[in-house]
Design an enzyme around this catalytic site. Sequence first.
Site, mmCIF file in Angstrom:
data_model
loop_
_atom_site.group_PDB
_atom_site.id
_atom_site.type_symbol
_atom_site.label_atom_id
_atom_site.label_comp_id
_atom_site.label_asym_id
_atom_site.label_seq_id
_atom_site.Cartn_x
_atom_site.Cartn_y
_atom_site.Cartn_z
ATOM 1 C CG HIS A 44 -2.032 -1.021 1.094
ATOM 2 N ND1 HIS A 44 -3.309 -0.723 0.712
ATOM 3 C CD2 HIS A 44 -2.017 -2.368 1.270
ATOM 4 C CE1 HIS A 44 -4.047 -1.812 0.670
ATOM 5 N NE2 HIS A 44 -3.281 -2.831 1.019
ATOM 6 C CG ASP A 100 0.078 9.164 0.673
ATOM 7 O OD1 ASP A 100 -0.017 7.989 1.057
ATOM 8 O OD2 ASP A 100 -0.588 10.099 1.160
HETATM 9 P P1 ADQ Z 1 -3.174 5.923 4.805
HETATM 10 O O1 ADQ Z 1 -1.802 6.437 4.962
HETATM 11 O O2 ADQ Z 1 -3.957 5.732 6.049
HETATM 12 O O3 ADQ Z 1 -3.209 4.572 3.969
HETATM 13 P P2 ADQ Z 1 -5.016 7.386 2.872
HETATM 14 O O4 ADQ Z 1 -5.019 6.685 1.587
HETATM 15 O O5 ADQ Z 1 -4.926 8.853 2.777
HETATM 16 O O6 ADQ Z 1 -3.876 7.020 3.868
HETATM 17 O O7 ADQ Z 1 -6.362 6.982 3.608
HETATM 18 C C1 ADQ Z 1 -6.792 7.614 4.733
HETATM 19 C C2 ADQ Z 1 -8.234 7.214 5.022
HETATM 20 O O8 ADQ Z 1 -8.512 7.615 6.341
HETATM 21 C C3 ADQ Z 1 -9.219 7.878 4.082
HETATM 22 O O9 ADQ Z 1 -10.208 6.987 3.699
HETATM 23 C C4 ADQ Z 1 -9.792 9.004 4.951
HETATM 24 O O10 ADQ Z 1 -11.136 9.302 4.705
HETATM 25 C C5 ADQ Z 1 -9.649 8.437 6.345
HETATM 26 N N1 ADQ Z 1 -9.487 9.571 7.269
HETATM 27 C C6 ADQ Z 1 -8.484 10.464 7.312
HETATM 28 N N2 ADQ Z 1 -8.732 11.406 8.242
HETATM 29 C C7 ADQ Z 1 -9.901 11.086 8.805
HETATM 30 C C8 ADQ Z 1 -10.721 11.666 9.828
HETATM 31 N N3 ADQ Z 1 -10.394 12.792 10.467
HETATM 32 N N4 ADQ Z 1 -11.844 11.041 10.149
HETATM 33 C C9 ADQ Z 1 -12.210 9.915 9.520
HETATM 34 N N5 ADQ Z 1 -11.515 9.344 8.542
HETATM 35 C C10 ADQ Z 1 -10.375 9.917 8.184
HETATM 36 C C11 ADQ Z 1 -2.273 3.719 3.306
HETATM 37 C C12 ADQ Z 1 -1.241 4.378 2.390
HETATM 38 C C13 ADQ Z 1 -1.950 5.214 1.333
HETATM 39 C C14 ADQ Z 1 -2.935 4.355 0.560
HETATM 40 C C15 ADQ Z 1 -3.834 3.590 1.516
HETATM 41 C C16 ADQ Z 1 -4.689 2.572 0.769
HETATM 42 O O11 ADQ Z 1 -0.355 5.188 3.143
HETATM 43 O O12 ADQ Z 1 -1.015 5.766 0.412
HETATM 44 O O13 ADQ Z 1 -3.747 5.174 -0.261
HETATM 45 O O14 ADQ Z 1 -3.081 2.874 2.489
HETATM 46 O O15 ADQ Z 1 -3.893 1.733 -0.007
#
Ligand code: ADQ
Length: 473
Positions: free
Chosen positions: A157, A364
């Site tokens: 990921h 990311d």
């Molecule tokens: P993450 O680093 O966790 O995931 P990301 O893809 O940005 O990052 O996903 C974050 C998720 O958390 C989103 O669905 C978002 O809605 C949720 N989120 C963030 N802030 C929030 C809040 N305040 N309240 C509720 N929900 C919140 C890892 C990798 C990424 C990759 C994903 C999936 O680091 O690059 O996209 O896995 O593969």
Amino acid sequence: MRRLIAISNRVQTETEGENANRGGLAVALAAALRESSGLWFGWSGEQTDEFTGQITFRKANGVATATIDLEAQDIDEYYNGFANRTLWPLFHYRLDLTEIARDFAGGYARVNQRFAETLAPLIEPDDLVWVHDYHLMPLAQQLRARGFENRIGFFLHIPWPPPSLLMSLPDHRELVESLLDYDVIGFQSDEWRQSFIDYVTAHLDAEIDGEHVTFGARSTRLLVCPIGLDTADFCSAVHSLAAKQAETRLTVSAVGREMIVGVDRLDYSKGLQERFAAYELLLTSRPELCEKVFLLQIAPPSRGDVPSYQQIRAELNALSGSINGEFASIDWVPLRYVNQGYSRDELFGIYRAAKVGLVTPLRDGMNLVAKEYVAAQDPADPGVLVLSCFAGAAAQLESAVIVNPHSSEDMADGIARALAMPLAERQERHRAMLDCIVKQDVHWWSRRFMDALGEDPAPSAVPRLVDATRNTA
Ligand code: ADQ
């Protein structure tokens, strides 16, 4: 349909519920598993005095889960240690934050062994096994050592770093060799796959043929498979009361000012300090925007046991205080900084109320917030996504305003451009991005990976050919 066994570090349990702050992985996996009536195996997030391998079976949001508890030493060395203090910073190009310790590596090996031992009795010969993320890279090797010949796939990921960075890891070669026990390895973008190929080509006696790498008796397919949103489900929030209320609450409290929004886990890879600095520059260099805009930054804390996360939290508190101290007036708070999680419906409303979505990670794997922001917009009057060129999402969302998160000037220009963008251009850019988000959603992603995992293995003896995936220019 063959049964899928998915394995990830954490498994979301029922008690955490739909409204919990779930990472991108949890959201995506739940959708994939529901489709295939599979089993999701992993750590419960709970600590036990002594590891027993006892499995707790549950059903959570329509998905069958099997979880184990880990000892304090496992959590320290494997999760907080090797996963979050060694691999996460290294794979996000932060060698300065990467901590190398033998205890961490030992804990990582031990927990992967414990996962394999506990999981082994649950695997049937025809099952497809799909392992997720950097916590569990050696799991296939552990399963192969126990005689399993199932098709086993791995999805990364996060980014895969260039070889020169990976080599800071004392056991880099063993780690990569263990990955070549998988039948399929999925990457979020071609850039990360290319870095993996660069390492394998330079450091292992392996052969590359198109998408396949052959090492010893096994051939592994290297698949670019960008993760998507559960777009239809996410967009159904347009009818939800919580979304409408969140949007209205923000619109009312904005009193005619334009809102810029950032939503990120509180993590140094997300470039939050750099984003705050760019916003400060925007206000300094364009005083006419003062009182006209505000930035809502939502950043729920994560990994609070890791010192670098405590530090970034303290830095962001100081930075937000100083920006507000410098620019605020009696009825204008330029930066609303919120350390809280929100439900998916509320997030939909928050995104929809924002004229600009600011997604500027330093590095990311993908970044699902970028896709969520676009999906939540009103197509008739959409906001503009300002996106880092270093997010995996930038390879798909080319119609965003692409910025370099290391340059405050570039980011400030990007935000100003987004704020001033005419409606027709906003609509055109939004249409192109939404098209991709709808077509390449999470179901497309899981089907693409599962198709590759379920297909007949490539012949193990591959003739030595010119590496067609490398740019030799
Ligand atoms: P993450 O680093 O966790 O995931 P990301 O893809 O940005 O990052 O996903 C974050 C998720 O958390 C989103 O669905 C978002 O809605 C949720 N989120 C963030 N802030 C929030 C809040 N305040 N309240 C509720 N929900 C919140 C890892 C990798 C990424 C990759 C994903 C999936 O680091 O690059 O996209 O896995 O593969």
